[in-house]
Design a protein around this motif. Structure first.
Motif, mmCIF file in Angstrom:
data_model
loop_
_atom_site.group_PDB
_atom_site.id
_atom_site.type_symbol
_atom_site.label_atom_id
_atom_site.label_comp_id
_atom_site.label_asym_id
_atom_site.label_seq_id
_atom_site.Cartn_x
_atom_site.Cartn_y
_atom_site.Cartn_z
ATOM 1 N N LYS A 1 -6.913 1.670 -3.393
ATOM 2 C CA LYS A 1 -6.964 2.926 -2.638
ATOM 3 C C LYS A 1 -7.503 2.719 -1.229
ATOM 4 C CE LYS A 1 -10.134 6.012 -3.612
ATOM 5 N NZ LYS A 1 -10.907 7.121 -4.250
ATOM 6 N N VAL B 1 4.393 -5.329 3.210
ATOM 7 C CA VAL B 1 3.876 -4.050 2.734
ATOM 8 C C VAL B 1 5.002 -3.036 2.615
ATOM 9 C CG1 VAL B 1 2.350 -2.122 3.270
ATOM 10 C CG2 VAL B 1 1.570 -4.468 3.662
ATOM 11 N N LEU C 1 5.627 -1.064 -0.762
ATOM 12 C CA LEU C 1 5.128 0.313 -0.661
ATOM 13 C C LEU C 1 5.662 0.925 0.633
ATOM 14 C CD1 LEU C 1 1.408 -0.196 -1.798
ATOM 15 C CD2 LEU C 1 3.262 0.823 -3.135
ATOM 16 N N LEU D 1 3.870 3.468 3.172
ATOM 17 C CA LEU D 1 2.770 3.081 4.059
ATOM 18 C C LEU D 1 3.255 2.709 5.463
ATOM 19 C CD1 LEU D 1 0.474 0.985 1.690
ATOM 20 C CD2 LEU D 1 0.271 3.380 2.354
ATOM 21 N N HIS E 1 -4.794 1.069 0.942
ATOM 22 C CA HIS E 1 -3.706 1.998 1.259
ATOM 23 C C HIS E 1 -4.138 3.011 2.315
ATOM 24 C CE1 HIS E 1 -1.922 1.234 -3.029
ATOM 25 N NE2 HIS E 1 -1.904 0.167 -2.257
#
Length: 426
Positions: A90, A116, A120, A123, A93
């Motif tokens: 967390k 990244v 994900l 992001l 992120h």
């Protein structure tokens, strides 16, 4: 209705030429910054922050040389998240998505060779993912960030060698864990030997007891509260602050957790403060931010019916004395994470929070933000509509669909309220 005036940037823009002053923790960082550029992971507009950050609220190397001037370090993070980057990082992120600092690379051997954005996409970051700190050094970081914040805040033992290698390379170590890196004898010796710095983000400053001075603040305060931990209270606060800024409202995000402090560059981790002083710490942050703001949006912590962290939630609620609340909910949860405590429905949650504040300084829940991560678009819209019907409040997922609609629905409801006082006999 909230007014408008000139905006004050909360996060300095990522173009380093715009900083008034740039300071680095050691010569290695200063030299590499001149020669190399790191991956820039966000281009969004900055939010606002109070202009006069006092010394007690500033992180290391960001102390004001003459109030209200703030020295600013530009960090270039190598983020350590071994085996946890996808679903248990967390802190990583949040810093990637909202932080002001640059991201050099991620350390997670299970995803090595990817980026990244490749794992994900939301992001919006093209930083590479490396197998080890040794490999990550080729991207010229200045700081190693511990990218996780597990319950209890313990450092995974397998990560110690990576941290020591970063220290040998003269990287600053930045950690939001409850287990303090600076108090570990091996790490402390290694830091002294290499001449590098350790920033334990969770270490709180000295704060006074709650005084009640927050009741005289004229700026409306909105607090995000939740159905559980890790449902997105910080993210919702940041997104609502950004929407307010777009509408000409000088909104300030007030950070109360380690990731929020890393993002904003100021604040206090409320869950590390001695319990008697926790409400005072929350009060001090509101008093700090209010003079330069038109709206304060305070990052919530925990949940009022969480068996482990409810006390932190209540201290924050009483200390920041909010005028309105936004409830943040994971609609798929059936229990509090890691406990058998059942999740409450929307009416029960709204009532619980409003009743808790009613005897001291009443505040209403004015809207609900849902975390629909893991649901498809149809399911997400169904859950949002269900929340609206059950609560009779404005509801949305501010990450998936943007925060503008929710902000517009609640803005007129965020007004100053007064604390309850006893009637004085004639």
């Amino acid at each position: 209705m909230l007014g408008s005036r000139r905006l004050h940037p909360l996060f300095p823009r990522r173009n380093t030429s715009r900083y008034c002053k740039i300071y680095f923790s050691q010569p290695y960082a200063r030299d590499t910054a001149r020669k190399h550029s790191a991956t820039r992971c966000r281009t969004s507009e900055p939010l606002s922050r109070p202009a006069g950050l006092r010394k007690r609220l500033c992180p290391p190397h960001a102390q004001p040389s003459s109030f209200p001037m703030v020295r600013k370090i530009v960090r270039r993070y190598l983020i350590l998240a071994r085996g946890k980057f996808l679903d248990d990082a967390k802190t990583a992120h949040g810093v990637i998505a909202y932080g002001q600092d640059e991201i050099s690379a991620i350390v997670d051997a299970s995803l090595a060779g990817k980026t990244v954005r490749g794992v994900l996409p939301h992001l919006q970051c093209d930083a590479p993912i490396c197998e080890s700190v040794r490999e990550g050094l080729q991207y010229h970081p200045t700081s190693l960030l511990i990218g996780v914040a597990p319950q209890g805040g313990a450092l995974p033992q397998a990560w110690r060698s990576e941290i020591l290698h970063a220290m040998d390379a003269k990287l600053e170590i930045v950690s939001g864990l409850h287990e303090l890196i600076s108090e570990d004898e091996e790490f402390a010796k290694a830091a002294r030997r290499s001449g590098t710095e350790i920033w334990d983000v969770r270490v709180p400053p000295t704060v006074p007891l709650f005084s009640g001075a927050v009741y005289d603040v004229r700026v409306p305060t909105l607090l995000t509260v939740g159905s559980d931990c890790a449902v997105g209270k910080m993210t919702v606060a940041l997104e609502l602050a950004r929407s307010a800024q777009k509408r000409g409202v000088n909104a300030t995000f007030v950070p109360t957790g380690q990731t929020g402090v890393l993002i904003a560059g100021w604040g206090i981790c409320i869950d590390r403060v001695v319990s008697d002083f926790a409400a005072g710490a929350a009060e001090q942050m509101v008093l700090e931010a209010a003079p330069e703001s038109e709206l304060l949006i305070v990052e919530g912590q925990g949940s009022i019916h969480h068996p482990a962290y409810g006390a932190v939630t209540l201290a924050l609620m009483y200390g920041c004395a909010p005028d309105a609340l936004v409830l943040v909910v994971d609609p798929t949860a059936r229990t509090i994470a890691n406990f058998e405590v059942p999740a409450l429905g929307y009416p029960e949650l709204v009532t619980a929070y409003e009743i808790a504040l009613a005897p001291v300084k009443p505040a209403r829940v004015v809207g609900i933000a849902l975390k629909t991560l893991g649901l498809d678009a149809r399911q997400a819209r169904y859950e949002i509509e269900r929340a609206r019907e059950e609560s009779q409040l404005p509801c949305d997922d501010v990450v998936r669909f943007g925060a503008d609609a929710l902000y517009d629905s609640i803005a007129s409801e965020v007004r100053r309220t007064r604390p309850r006082t006893a009637a004085v006999p004639a």
